[in-house]
Design a protein around this motif. Sequence first.
Motif, PDB file in Angstrom:
ATOM      1  N   THR A  39       4.957  -7.320  -5.357  1.00 31.53           N
ATOM      2  CA  THR A  39       6.364  -7.273  -5.762  1.00 31.53           C
ATOM      3  C   THR A  39       6.816  -5.866  -6.138  1.00 31.53           C
ATOM      4  N   SER A  40       6.057  -4.859  -5.736  1.00 31.07           N
ATOM      5  CA  SER A  40       6.450  -3.474  -6.042  1.00 31.07           C
ATOM      6  C   SER A  40       6.155  -2.572  -4.855  1.00 31.07           C
ATOM      7  N   SER A  41       6.727  -1.400  -4.876  1.00 32.51           N
ATOM      8  CA  SER A  41       6.487  -0.383  -3.847  1.00 32.51           C
ATOM      9  C   SER A  41       6.733   0.975  -4.469  1.00 32.51           C
ATOM     10  N   ALA A  42       6.492   2.031  -3.704  1.00 32.82           N
ATOM     11  CA  ALA A  42       6.698   3.394  -4.203  1.00 32.82           C
ATOM     12  C   ALA A  42       7.402   4.219  -3.142  1.00 32.82           C
ATOM     13  N   PHE A  43       8.235   5.132  -3.589  1.00 31.94           N
ATOM     14  CA  PHE A  43       8.916   6.088  -2.716  1.00 31.94           C
ATOM     15  C   PHE A  43       8.310   7.457  -2.972  1.00 31.94           C
ATOM     16  N   HIS A 103       7.844  -5.719  10.412  1.00 29.87           N
ATOM     17  CA  HIS A 103       9.127  -5.038  10.248  1.00 29.87           C
ATOM     18  C   HIS A 103       9.360  -4.567   8.815  1.00 29.87           C
ATOM     19  N   VAL A 104      10.198  -3.541   8.703  1.00 36.22           N
ATOM     20  CA  VAL A 104      10.776  -3.156   7.417  1.00 36.22           C
ATOM     21  C   VAL A 104      12.143  -3.819   7.325  1.00 36.22           C
ATOM     22  N   VAL A 105      12.383  -4.537   6.237  1.00 38.86           N
ATOM     23  CA  VAL A 105      13.634  -5.273   6.046  1.00 38.86           C
ATOM     24  C   VAL A 105      14.339  -4.750   4.802  1.00 38.86           C
ATOM     25  N   ALA A 106      15.645  -4.545   4.910  1.00 37.97           N
ATOM     26  CA  ALA A 106      16.478  -4.208   3.749  1.00 37.97           C
ATOM     27  C   ALA A 106      17.392  -5.388   3.466  1.00 37.97           C
ATOM     28  N   GLU A 107      17.558  -5.707   2.186  1.00 37.63           N
ATOM     29  CA  GLU A 107      18.414  -6.826   1.778  1.00 37.63           C
ATOM     30  C   GLU A 107      19.141  -6.430   0.498  1.00 37.63           C
ATOM     31  N   TRP A 108      20.418  -6.695   0.449  1.00 41.14           N
ATOM     32  CA  TRP A 108      21.209  -6.307  -0.714  1.00 41.14           C
ATOM     33  C   TRP A 108      22.314  -7.333  -0.952  1.00 41.14           C
ATOM     34  N   GLY A 109      22.905  -7.287  -2.131  1.00 46.76           N
ATOM     35  CA  GLY A 109      23.958  -8.236  -2.490  1.00 46.76           C
ATOM     36  C   GLY A 109      23.515  -9.119  -3.637  1.00 46.76           C
ATOM     37  N   ASP A 110      23.983 -10.365  -3.649  1.00 45.05           N
ATOM     38  CA  ASP A 110      23.695 -11.295  -4.747  1.00 45.05           C
ATOM     39  C   ASP A 110      22.537 -12.224  -4.402  1.00 45.05           C
ATOM     40  N   ASP A 111      22.004 -12.868  -5.413  1.00 43.20           N
ATOM     41  CA  ASP A 111      20.968 -13.903  -5.254  1.00 43.20           C
ATOM     42  C   ASP A 111      19.746 -13.387  -4.497  1.00 43.20           C
ATOM     43  N   ALA A 114      13.250 -12.623  -6.477  1.00 41.60           N
ATOM     44  CA  ALA A 114      12.472 -11.858  -7.447  1.00 41.60           C
ATOM     45  C   ALA A 114      11.034 -11.673  -6.996  1.00 41.60           C
ATOM     46  N   ASP A 115      10.681 -12.257  -5.848  1.00 38.50           N
ATOM     47  CA  ASP A 115       9.309 -12.200  -5.352  1.00 38.50           C
ATOM     48  C   ASP A 115       9.081 -11.098  -4.323  1.00 38.50           C
ATOM     49  N   LYS A 116      10.124 -10.330  -4.034  1.00 32.98           N
ATOM     50  CA  LYS A 116      10.015  -9.251  -3.062  1.00 32.98           C
ATOM     51  C   LYS A 116      10.279  -7.904  -3.745  1.00 32.98           C
ATOM     52  N   PRO A 117       9.718  -6.821  -3.206  1.00 31.48           N
ATOM     53  CA  PRO A 117       9.894  -5.515  -3.861  1.00 31.48           C
ATOM     54  C   PRO A 117      11.338  -5.022  -3.822  1.00 31.48           C
ATOM     55  N   GLN A 118      11.794  -4.496  -4.959  1.00 30.12           N
ATOM     56  CA  GLN A 118      13.061  -3.770  -4.971  1.00 30.12           C
ATOM     57  C   GLN A 118      12.889  -2.440  -4.263  1.00 30.12           C
ATOM     58  N   ASP A 119      13.992  -1.902  -3.769  1.00 26.93           N
ATOM     59  CA  ASP A 119      13.967  -0.522  -3.300  1.00 26.93           C
ATOM     60  C   ASP A 119      13.575   0.349  -4.494  1.00 26.93           C
ATOM     61  N   PRO A 120      12.465   1.096  -4.387  1.00 29.21           N
ATOM     62  CA  PRO A 120      11.979   1.824  -5.569  1.00 29.21           C
ATOM     63  C   PRO A 120      12.839   3.010  -5.971  1.00 29.21           C
ATOM     64  N   ARG A 121      13.767   3.408  -5.122  1.00 28.28           N
ATOM     65  CA  ARG A 121      14.615   4.544  -5.460  1.00 28.28           C
ATOM     66  C   ARG A 121      15.689   4.173  -6.463  1.00 28.28           C
ATOM     67  N   LEU A 122      16.311   2.998  -6.262  1.00 31.42           N
ATOM     68  CA  LEU A 122      17.482   2.631  -7.046  1.00 31.42           C
ATOM     69  C   LEU A 122      17.651   1.124  -6.971  1.00 31.42           C
ATOM     70  N   ALA A 123      17.724   0.466  -8.130  1.00 25.77           N
ATOM     71  CA  ALA A 123      17.813  -0.991  -8.146  1.00 25.77           C
ATOM     72  C   ALA A 123      19.040  -1.498  -7.387  1.00 25.77           C
ATOM     73  N   GLU A 124      20.153  -0.749  -7.462  1.00 23.18           N
ATOM     74  CA  GLU A 124      21.383  -1.183  -6.793  1.00 23.18           C
ATOM     75  C   GLU A 124      21.263  -1.219  -5.271  1.00 23.18           C
ATOM     76  N   MET A 125      20.248  -0.575  -4.733  1.00 32.31           N
ATOM     77  CA  MET A 125      20.040  -0.621  -3.288  1.00 32.31           C
ATOM     78  C   MET A 125      19.556  -1.992  -2.831  1.00 32.31           C
ATOM     79  N   LEU A 127      16.703  -4.996  -2.109  1.00 28.57           N
ATOM     80  CA  LEU A 127      15.303  -5.178  -1.757  1.00 28.57           C
ATOM     81  C   LEU A 127      14.940  -4.371  -0.520  1.00 28.57           C
ATOM     82  N   ARG A 128      13.670  -3.978  -0.461  1.00 27.46           N
ATOM     83  CA  ARG A 128      13.112  -3.359   0.745  1.00 27.46           C
ATOM     84  C   ARG A 128      11.687  -3.896   0.836  1.00 27.46           C
ATOM     85  N   TYR A 129      11.390  -4.608   1.925  1.00 25.61           N
ATOM     86  CA  TYR A 129      10.114  -5.300   1.998  1.00 25.61           C
ATOM     87  C   TYR A 129       9.623  -5.392   3.440  1.00 25.61           C
ATOM     88  N   ILE A 130       8.411  -5.905   3.575  1.00 28.41           N
ATOM     89  CA  ILE A 130       7.761  -6.040   4.873  1.00 28.41           C
ATOM     90  C   ILE A 130       7.804  -7.499   5.303  1.00 28.41           C
TER      91      ILE A 130
END
Length: 280
Positions: A39-43, A103-111, A114-125, A127-130
């Motif tokens: 549930t985490s990643s690093a930039f 694949h690398v997947v980006a997801e943003w918005g509501d809902d 909590a089981d996928k990594p947030q974009d480690p740069r900025l929470a408002e971005m 999720l960013r996950y595999i």
Amino acid sequence: MASERTILTSRRLVKVFGDDAKEFLQNLVSCDVSELSATSSAFGALLTPQGKILWDFFVFADESTDGFLIDVSAEELDAFAKRLAFYKLRAKVTVEPADEAVHVVAEWGDDLSADKPQDPRLAEMGLRYIATGAVEETASEADYHAHRIGFGVPQSGQDFQLADVFPHDTDMDSLNGIAFSKGCFIGQEVVSRMKHRGTARKRIIKVSADSDLPAAGSDVLAGEKSVGALGSSAGGAGLAMLRLDRAKAAVDAGVPLMCEGVTLSTSIQAWATFNWPSSD
């Protein structure tokens, strides 16, 4: 709003695994990979000894190998993997491209999950996950970039060129891209010195205009003097790498910042750990 989701087809993954994988990466890259989980990643970045960015990327834990997956520009995949392999020496590490079905997947918005990594740069971005196999996409990669630009988050290849800039120039120090407290990594002395001396003069900040912005790479001028260059944009919103001291001096003197005949307004991102330089 409902969440938006897209595969980032401009990205590919490199697998790094083996008995020495964690120590190998920890001693090379600017981010801390020692405590990554599902549930985490690093930039972070791989730097030159002089502290310039060779590649920037995201690092994920890979439970299938007990190693790591590194999310890097697809155009840089082979060169990046080759450079990592060059550093292996006697380390018990395997470096190889991941399957293209991963694949690398980006997801943003509501809902958001909590089981996928947030974009480690900025929470408002968001999720960013595999993900492996089919992904139900609700947006395009262009939508993702408009979202990124809206928050003022730079991307290599669009807002700056690799091997040409320091991490501070690209705001990596404000976006969790440098683990100053973790110990040594390639280029660490230079970036630590820039932090403690406050010597970064170039920064990527937000720019806007009343019309669509010109192409990336266009000069930003104060009168006849260049103060930087435009990066990526979406309509009238964009990013630019500017010499903050020169840009501020021009604006303070009533000289507008122009780019291909378009007047620019500037603002520093709310998340930035830097500000306009003092006029003193």
